[in-house]
Design a protein around this motif. Sequence first.
Motif, short mmCIF file in Angstrom:
data_model
loop_
_atom_site.label_atom_id
_atom_site.label_comp_id
_atom_site.label_asym_id
_atom_site.label_seq_id
_atom_site.Cartn_x
_atom_site.Cartn_y
_atom_site.Cartn_z
N ASP A 96 0.83 -1.22 0.00
CA ASP A 96 0.00 0.00 0.00
C ASP A 96 0.86 1.26 0.00
O ASP A 96 0.53 2.25 -0.65
CB ASP A 96 -0.93 0.01 1.21
CG ASP A 96 -2.02 -1.06 1.13
OD1 ASP A 96 -2.20 -1.63 0.03
OD2 ASP A 96 -2.67 -1.31 2.15
N THR A 97 1.96 1.22 0.73
CA THR A 97 2.86 2.38 0.78
C THR A 97 3.46 2.66 -0.59
O THR A 97 3.49 3.81 -1.05
CB THR A 97 3.98 2.13 1.80
OG1 THR A 97 3.42 2.04 3.11
CG2 THR A 97 5.00 3.26 1.77
N ARG A 98 3.95 1.64 -1.25
CA ARG A 98 4.54 1.82 -2.57
C ARG A 98 3.52 2.34 -3.59
O ARG A 98 3.84 3.18 -4.43
CB ARG A 98 5.15 0.50 -3.05
CG ARG A 98 6.35 0.05 -2.24
CD ARG A 98 6.87 -1.30 -2.75
NE ARG A 98 7.89 -1.84 -1.86
CZ ARG A 98 9.16 -1.47 -1.88
NH1 ARG A 98 9.59 -0.57 -2.76
NH2 ARG A 98 10.03 -2.01 -1.04
N ALA A 99 2.30 1.84 -3.48
CA ALA A 99 1.25 2.29 -4.41
C ALA A 99 0.94 3.76 -4.20
O ALA A 99 0.80 4.53 -5.17
CB ALA A 99 0.00 1.45 -4.22
N LEU A 100 0.85 4.18 -2.95
CA LEU A 100 0.57 5.59 -2.66
C LEU A 100 1.71 6.48 -3.11
O LEU A 100 1.49 7.56 -3.69
CB LEU A 100 0.31 5.78 -1.17
CG LEU A 100 0.02 7.22 -0.71
CD1 LEU A 100 -1.21 7.77 -1.42
CD2 LEU A 100 -0.16 7.27 0.80
N ALA A 101 2.95 6.06 -2.87
CA ALA A 101 4.11 6.85 -3.28
C ALA A 101 4.16 7.00 -4.79
O ALA A 101 4.43 8.08 -5.32
CB ALA A 101 5.39 6.21 -2.77
N ALA A 102 3.88 5.91 -5.51
CA ALA A 102 3.90 5.95 -6.97
C ALA A 102 2.77 6.83 -7.51
O ALA A 102 2.97 7.60 -8.46
CB ALA A 102 3.77 4.53 -7.52
N ASP A 103 1.62 6.75 -6.89
CA ASP A 103 0.49 7.56 -7.32
C ASP A 103 0.76 9.04 -7.10
O ASP A 103 0.47 9.87 -7.97
CB ASP A 103 -0.77 7.13 -6.55
CG ASP A 103 -2.00 7.91 -6.98
OD1 ASP A 103 -2.40 7.79 -8.15
OD2 ASP A 103 -2.55 8.65 -6.15
N ALA A 104 1.33 9.37 -5.93
CA ALA A 104 1.64 10.77 -5.64
C ALA A 104 2.71 11.31 -6.57
O ALA A 104 2.63 12.45 -7.04
CB ALA A 104 2.09 10.91 -4.18
N ALA A 105 3.70 10.47 -6.89
CA ALA A 105 4.79 10.91 -7.77
C ALA A 105 4.28 11.14 -9.19
O ALA A 105 4.81 11.99 -9.92
CB ALA A 105 5.90 9.87 -7.78
N GLY A 106 3.25 10.40 -9.58
CA GLY A 106 2.74 10.53 -10.94
C GLY A 106 1.62 11.53 -11.11
O GLY A 106 1.11 11.73 -12.21
#
Length: 268
Positions: A96-106
Amino acid sequence: MPSRARARSYDPAKTRTAVTAQLRRVREAVEGLDEKGLAAPTRLGDWTVRELIAHLAMAVSSVSRLLERPAPPAREVTATGWATATAAHSAAIDTDTRALAADAAGTAGTDPGGLLEREAARFAETAAVAPGDRLLATRVGAMRLDDYLVTRCVELVVHADDLTAATGVPVPHDRQALATAARVLADALAAKAPGGSVEVRIPPFAVVQCVEGPRHTRGTPPNVVETDPLTWIRLATGRLAWAEALESARLTASGDRADLSAHLPVLG
């Protein structure tokens, strides 16, 4: 020292204020980070600073998300129980952390500071008005909102220290948040290694007894462990090894049963 028959209580108003205050200090610390800083490694496996910040945001946003879901029928877990149960869910938390970080970065315009600011606003809108006895369906089981907010203090304090270690930018700890984290983790140790043969002192916030063996009743305990709150939190969460803490003199341990290394960490 908390009684074995009754869990330690926390002032709900102070806890909510502590969550808000600690989150604000994290936000202030990340505002000046550039892309190089966000890509820097952390001591949390292969997480970068960007993913660590996303995790901090997720720790707070979970309050609003859980309040939007139906309340479970009965309480299953306390704040102390949460501390010893989170390790079993580390894989899901990582995903979940990686998904949120990737979404925020994109997402254009979603900088880490902005992400934290958004979650701070949501927290103020939801947690401030929800009743403390509202049950939440957390990963580890049904918890009261007031208990869950205590665990948010732990998350914010522990990961603020991780952020400091990764960036070199000191993230100050709110006193109430630091006290709450130290107490929860001390109680978790007492639950993991029940007994009365060792007294653990974390001045000025907590004293607990733990480890099976002869129980101390009066005078100077034969087995005493003492350290400061932040050193204790690092020990309890696996950020600092027992031997290293002893060698640095940040920890003192006296008595035949005072070696707690077999019982640490208490939070995965």
